[in-house]
Design an enzyme around this catalytic site. Sequence first.
Site, PDB file in Angstrom:
ATOM      1  N   HIS A 219       0.816  -1.213   0.000  1.00  0.00           N
ATOM      2  CA  HIS A 219       0.000   0.000   0.000  1.00  0.00           C
ATOM      3  C   HIS A 219       0.853   1.269   0.000  1.00  0.00           C
ATOM      4  O   HIS A 219       0.333   2.376   0.114  1.00  0.00           O
ATOM      5  CB  HIS A 219      -0.900  -0.038   1.250  1.00  0.00           C
ATOM      6  N   LYS A 221       3.269   4.396  -1.170  1.00  0.00           N
ATOM      7  CA  LYS A 221       3.340   5.338  -2.299  1.00  0.00           C
ATOM      8  C   LYS A 221       4.561   6.226  -2.081  1.00  0.00           C
ATOM      9  O   LYS A 221       4.566   7.065  -1.176  1.00  0.00           O
ATOM     10  CB  LYS A 221       2.100   6.222  -2.384  1.00  0.00           C
ATOM     11  N   ASP A 226      17.071  11.025  -8.142  1.00  0.00           N
ATOM     12  CA  ASP A 226      18.493  11.381  -8.064  1.00  0.00           C
ATOM     13  C   ASP A 226      19.040  11.339  -6.639  1.00  0.00           C
ATOM     14  O   ASP A 226      20.017  12.025  -6.317  1.00  0.00           O
ATOM     15  CB  ASP A 226      18.740  12.774  -8.662  1.00  0.00           C
ATOM     16  N   HIS A 393      -9.018  11.664   2.156  1.00  0.00           N
ATOM     17  CA  HIS A 393      -8.162  10.474   2.034  1.00  0.00           C
ATOM     18  C   HIS A 393      -6.827  10.646   2.762  1.00  0.00           C
ATOM     19  O   HIS A 393      -5.994   9.739   2.749  1.00  0.00           O
ATOM     20  CB  HIS A 393      -7.919  10.175   0.548  1.00  0.00           C
ATOM     21  N   LYS A 395      -3.953  10.740   5.581  1.00  0.00           N
ATOM     22  CA  LYS A 395      -3.644   9.817   6.679  1.00  0.00           C
ATOM     23  C   LYS A 395      -2.601  10.498   7.561  1.00  0.00           C
ATOM     24  O   LYS A 395      -1.402  10.228   7.449  1.00  0.00           O
ATOM     25  CB  LYS A 395      -3.129   8.501   6.110  1.00  0.00           C
ATOM     26  N   ASP A 400      -0.088  17.883  19.680  1.00  0.00           N
ATOM     27  CA  ASP A 400       0.326  19.097  20.393  1.00  0.00           C
ATOM     28  C   ASP A 400       0.933  20.161  19.487  1.00  0.00           C
ATOM     29  O   ASP A 400       1.620  21.072  19.969  1.00  0.00           O
ATOM     30  CB  ASP A 400       1.339  18.758  21.500  1.00  0.00           C
TER      31      ASP A 400
END
Length: 475
Positions: A219, A221, A226, A393, A395, A400
């Site tokens: 899952h 991404k 370079d 979407h 996450k 604090d």
Amino acid sequence: MDYTLLLTILLYVVLLANVAAAIAILFFERRDVSATWAWLMILFFLPVIGFLIYLLFGRSLKQDSFYHIPEDRRITREQQLTLQTNDPIALEAPLHPYRKLIQANRTAGALLTEATDVRTLFDGHQKFDTLLADIQRAQVEINIQYFILKRDSLGDRLLTALFEKAKRGVKVRILYDAVGSWKLKAKDFAAFKQDGGEVRSFFSSPLGIFNLRINNRNHRKLCTIDRQIGYIGGFNVGSEYLGEDEQFGYWRDTHLRVLGPVVEELEFHFEQDWDAASNERTDSIPPHAAATDHVPVQIVTSGPTSETEYLKNMLIQMIHSAEKSVYIQSPYFIPDASFMDACQIALASGVSLKIMIPNQPDHPFVYWATYAAVGELIQHGAEVYTYEIGFMHAKTIVVDGKIASVGTTNIDARSFRLNFEMNAILYDAAIAEELELLFLSDVADSALLTREKYAARPRMIRFKESISRLLSPIL
């Protein structure tokens, strides 16, 4: 032909298969007690269908030898982790309050490194325009990995840019998940491979979408360019991530663009997944660069081959460290008991807990299980918002206004135990405050889910919640 004898033999074969699976579950696989009992019940009450379900969804991955790290690199990395562990963080240092969290993440193999620059990307056009511009400037190497990579207008723009770079002699490697990107075909990359490009699919199957590892997906991404520029976050590749899908509307997500030594950590994990997607092994994982005095960060990974649920433990420890506030954005919020307890303890301690979820489902059972979970926390004083102008979407967790986590991990069993996930945890007040302000700006586009509103939900929603709660451990 004696069909009775044939049927008897078949029944014995099924019985033996079920017994073998049960033995494997009891003695050879690492599971919690509830999951063990659940699989045993499935095998013995649904002997034929249950065994097929087990083959598709139940088998655990072996922890040892799944990832290959060259021996010299493994020794060097262990020495670096040991050195960091034995070098205590000074009492007056800004990182001192988070020393236990940092050390806990080291048990997951996460070195404390740094970024010389961090840019937050929260809009699809912003993210992909930036990424494509960086790809255009690439001179040496591009490594890119996505769970979902579609051949639509956005996917074609990205692949065209990568293919063009391969033609010009840049080393380009593309890694995608075989189930998340199931529509991709070998012919899509024929010319690219002729030009020297490399492509692999993670846990591919000769049967296409019928995949015996359908329950363990990659899952993650990420992208490295370079060895100087890195990307990590929640955006996949598809036109819906640009807000072009009428069902979802505007797509709200969070990705990071980072520079500096942290890029080598991203590349280290890419190399591991790249090797795992093939029988070939790579011995060119780069050494870890010296850190500089910028944004402290750890790249924490977890998956079905991990010794424990490292990312869940990290997020729980972040919540326990909170003194004032915890802001959570997640499209799926189906926590287990330990995560729920952490949230309830924080609320009982006077910590402000704010949670933002979508206002619409992309997976119905998942959404109503999410609704049930946040409904419970509302009773304990949590503020819950539903994002109203599109699909949420992102996450992210911000604590604090001082530390923050951004990555691919949803708050559910699938991300905690079954999928290969990756998050960046940043120990930097400026970045955390930026993400906190981004959350608060999203509040303006959200609706507060009050106790009264939740209590007045229709009976049909209550019914959906009840069914979804029962299914939540496997969603």
